[in-house]
Design a protein around this motif. Structure first.
Motif, PDB file in Angstrom:
ATOM      1  N   VAL A   1       0.745  -1.052   0.068  1.00 16.63           N
ATOM      2  CA  VAL A   1      -0.210   0.075  -0.166  1.00 16.63           C
ATOM      3  C   VAL A   1       0.817   1.274  -0.075  1.00 16.63           C
ATOM      4  O   VAL A   1       2.030   1.204   0.541  1.00 16.63           O
ATOM      5  CB  VAL A   1      -0.646  -0.221   1.259  1.00 16.63           C
ATOM      6  CG1 VAL A   1      -1.847  -1.153   1.160  1.00 16.63           C
ATOM      7  CG2 VAL A   1      -0.333   0.216   2.492  1.00 16.63           C
ATOM      8  N   LYS A   2       0.352   2.489  -0.505  1.00 17.87           N
ATOM      9  CA  LYS A   2       0.956   3.723  -0.257  1.00 17.87           C
ATOM     10  C   LYS A   2       0.562   4.501   1.315  1.00 17.87           C
ATOM     11  O   LYS A   2      -0.659   4.216   1.393  1.00 17.87           O
ATOM     12  CB  LYS A   2       0.863   4.618  -1.157  1.00 17.87           C
ATOM     13  CG  LYS A   2       1.479   4.236  -2.542  1.00 17.87           C
ATOM     14  CD  LYS A   2       1.632   5.033  -3.658  1.00 17.87           C
ATOM     15  CE  LYS A   2       1.877   4.742  -4.868  1.00 17.87           C
ATOM     16  NZ  LYS A   2       1.737   5.659  -6.021  1.00 17.87           N
ATOM     17  N   ILE A   3       1.146   5.108   1.948  1.00 21.18           N
ATOM     18  CA  ILE A   3       0.781   5.789   3.198  1.00 21.18           C
ATOM     19  C   ILE A   3       1.324   7.071   3.069  1.00 21.18           C
ATOM     20  O   ILE A   3       2.353   7.305   2.898  1.00 21.18           O
ATOM     21  CB  ILE A   3       1.172   4.897   4.407  1.00 21.18           C
ATOM     22  CG1 ILE A   3       0.733   3.275   4.311  1.00 21.18           C
ATOM     23  CG2 ILE A   3       0.609   5.615   5.475  1.00 21.18           C
ATOM     24  CD1 ILE A   3       1.388   2.823   5.449  1.00 21.18           C
ATOM     25  N   VAL A   4       0.466   7.913   3.432  1.00 21.19           N
ATOM     26  CA  VAL A   4       1.000   9.464   3.734  1.00 21.19           C
ATOM     27  C   VAL A   4       0.730   9.845   4.834  1.00 21.19           C
ATOM     28  O   VAL A   4      -0.195   9.884   5.426  1.00 21.19           O
ATOM     29  CB  VAL A   4      -0.058  10.373   2.737  1.00 21.19           C
ATOM     30  CG1 VAL A   4       0.199  11.685   2.688  1.00 21.19           C
ATOM     31  CG2 VAL A   4       0.158   9.908   1.246  1.00 21.19           C
ATOM     32  N   PHE A   5       1.598  10.547   5.482  1.00 21.00           N
ATOM     33  CA  PHE A   5       2.005  11.268   6.829  1.00 21.00           C
ATOM     34  C   PHE A   5       2.009  12.585   6.683  1.00 21.00           C
ATOM     35  O   PHE A   5       3.006  13.008   5.842  1.00 21.00           O
ATOM     36  CB  PHE A   5       3.098  10.387   7.371  1.00 21.00           C
ATOM     37  CG  PHE A   5       3.013   9.273   7.944  1.00 21.00           C
ATOM     38  CD1 PHE A   5       2.257   8.511   8.889  1.00 21.00           C
ATOM     39  CD2 PHE A   5       3.572   8.148   6.958  1.00 21.00           C
ATOM     40  CE1 PHE A   5       2.051   7.156   8.755  1.00 21.00           C
ATOM     41  CE2 PHE A   5       3.702   6.754   7.276  1.00 21.00           C
ATOM     42  CZ  PHE A   5       2.859   6.378   8.288  1.00 21.00           C
ATOM     43  N   LEU A   6       1.405  13.471   7.408  1.00 23.38           N
ATOM     44  CA  LEU A   6       1.442  14.881   7.240  1.00 23.38           C
ATOM     45  C   LEU A   6       2.835  15.426   8.064  1.00 23.38           C
ATOM     46  O   LEU A   6       3.389  16.264   7.498  1.00 23.38           O
ATOM     47  CB  LEU A   6       0.351  15.699   7.860  1.00 23.38           C
ATOM     48  CG  LEU A   6      -0.946  15.429   6.977  1.00 23.38           C
ATOM     49  CD1 LEU A   6      -1.868  16.244   7.807  1.00 23.38           C
ATOM     50  CD2 LEU A   6      -0.635  15.619   5.521  1.00 23.38           C
ATOM     51  N   ASN A   7       3.408  14.855   8.867  1.00 21.12           N
ATOM     52  CA  ASN A   7       4.302  15.524   9.600  1.00 21.12           C
ATOM     53  C   ASN A   7       5.445  14.113  10.060  1.00 21.12           C
ATOM     54  O   ASN A   7       5.149  12.994  10.761  1.00 21.12           O
ATOM     55  CB  ASN A   7       3.771  15.709  11.151  1.00 21.12           C
ATOM     56  CG  ASN A   7       4.987  16.618  11.730  1.00 21.12           C
ATOM     57  OD1 ASN A   7       6.149  16.458  11.649  1.00 21.12           O
ATOM     58  ND2 ASN A   7       4.497  17.734  12.742  1.00 21.12           N
ATOM     59  N   ARG A   8       6.579  14.565   9.580  1.00 17.94           N
ATOM     60  CA  ARG A   8       7.824  13.248   9.988  1.00 17.94           C
ATOM     61  C   ARG A   8       8.111  13.304  11.438  1.00 17.94           C
ATOM     62  O   ARG A   8       8.783  12.248  11.760  1.00 17.94           O
ATOM     63  CB  ARG A   8       8.926  13.699   9.200  1.00 17.94           C
ATOM     64  CG  ARG A   8       9.759  12.438   8.944  1.00 17.94           C
ATOM     65  CD  ARG A   8      11.241  12.964   8.432  1.00 17.94           C
ATOM     66  NE  ARG A   8      12.180  11.826   8.165  1.00 17.94           N
ATOM     67  CZ  ARG A   8      12.698  10.879   8.941  1.00 17.94           C
ATOM     68  NH1 ARG A   8      12.354  11.236  10.363  1.00 17.94           N
ATOM     69  NH2 ARG A   8      13.419  10.037   8.889  1.00 17.94           N
ATOM     70  N   ASP A   9       7.860  14.249  12.220  1.00 19.27           N
ATOM     71  CA  ASP A   9       8.320  14.447  13.600  1.00 19.27           C
ATOM     72  C   ASP A   9       8.104  13.084  14.515  1.00 19.27           C
ATOM     73  O   ASP A   9       8.715  12.653  15.433  1.00 19.27           O
ATOM     74  CB  ASP A   9       7.841  15.638  14.293  1.00 19.27           C
ATOM     75  CG  ASP A   9       8.515  17.035  13.615  1.00 19.27           C
ATOM     76  OD1 ASP A   9       9.420  16.691  12.957  1.00 19.27           O
ATOM     77  OD2 ASP A   9       7.887  17.863  13.960  1.00 19.27           O
ATOM     78  N   TYR A  10       6.691  12.367  14.213  1.00 19.83           N
ATOM     79  CA  TYR A  10       6.142  11.372  15.014  1.00 19.83           C
ATOM     80  C   TYR A  10       6.605   9.934  14.123  1.00 19.83           C
ATOM     81  O   TYR A  10       5.874   8.984  14.574  1.00 19.83           O
ATOM     82  CB  TYR A  10       4.962  11.604  15.026  1.00 19.83           C
ATOM     83  CG  TYR A  10       4.281  13.083  15.557  1.00 19.83           C
ATOM     84  CD1 TYR A  10       4.905  13.028  16.983  1.00 19.83           C
ATOM     85  CD2 TYR A  10       3.864  13.715  14.829  1.00 19.83           C
ATOM     86  CE1 TYR A  10       4.419  14.334  17.403  1.00 19.83           C
ATOM     87  CE2 TYR A  10       3.400  15.157  15.347  1.00 19.83           C
ATOM     88  CZ  TYR A  10       3.882  15.438  16.884  1.00 19.83           C
ATOM     89  OH  TYR A  10       3.477  16.591  17.358  1.00 19.83           O
ATOM     90  N   LEU A  11       7.634   9.837  13.555  1.00 19.65           N
ATOM     91  CA  LEU A  11       7.785   8.634  12.767  1.00 19.65           C
ATOM     92  C   LEU A  11       9.445   8.114  13.360  1.00 19.65           C
ATOM     93  O   LEU A  11       9.530   7.173  13.140  1.00 19.65           O
ATOM     94  CB  LEU A  11       8.233   8.797  11.325  1.00 19.65           C
ATOM     95  CG  LEU A  11       7.061   9.462  10.704  1.00 19.65           C
ATOM     96  CD1 LEU A  11       7.126   9.471   8.868  1.00 19.65           C
ATOM     97  CD2 LEU A  11       5.517   8.312  10.708  1.00 19.65           C
TER      98      LEU A  11
END
Length: 93
Positions: A55-65
């Motif tokens: 799947v593709k996944i989109v996150f708005l903020n990298r800080d929580y990865l």
């Protein structure tokens, strides 16, 4: 914004219905910290309990990865305190 391609597995006995593109569960990349992301299906219209696939996944903020976010990083996802599935990052787009 961070976009990834991931291989996920939706656990069979914890969710009763499939999900479609646009599903927004909470993801655990950092212990005891959840972040929202949107799953877009690649090769199917629905993802059923027990299914596995890319799947593709989109996150708005990298800080929580997390600081160790990279290819091969594993994660859990779900809607509450119990995980509904797991995955691994295959590609950062």
């Amino acid at each position: 914004m961070v976009k990834i391609r991931a291989y996920i597995k939706l656990y069979r006995n914890v969710r009763r219905t499939p999900f479609r593109t646009g599903y927004r569960p909470l993801f655990d990349f950092i212990e005891e910290m959840k972040t929202s992301g949107r799953i877009d299906l690649i090769d199917r219209k629905q993802f059923y309990p027990g299914d596995e696939g890319e799947v593709k996944i989109v996150f708005l903020n990298r800080d929580y990865l997390g600081d160790d976010f990279d290819i091969g990083k594993t994660f859990l996802f779900g809607e509450g305190s119990d995980p509904l599935g797991e995955g691994v990052v295959k590609e950062i787009l």
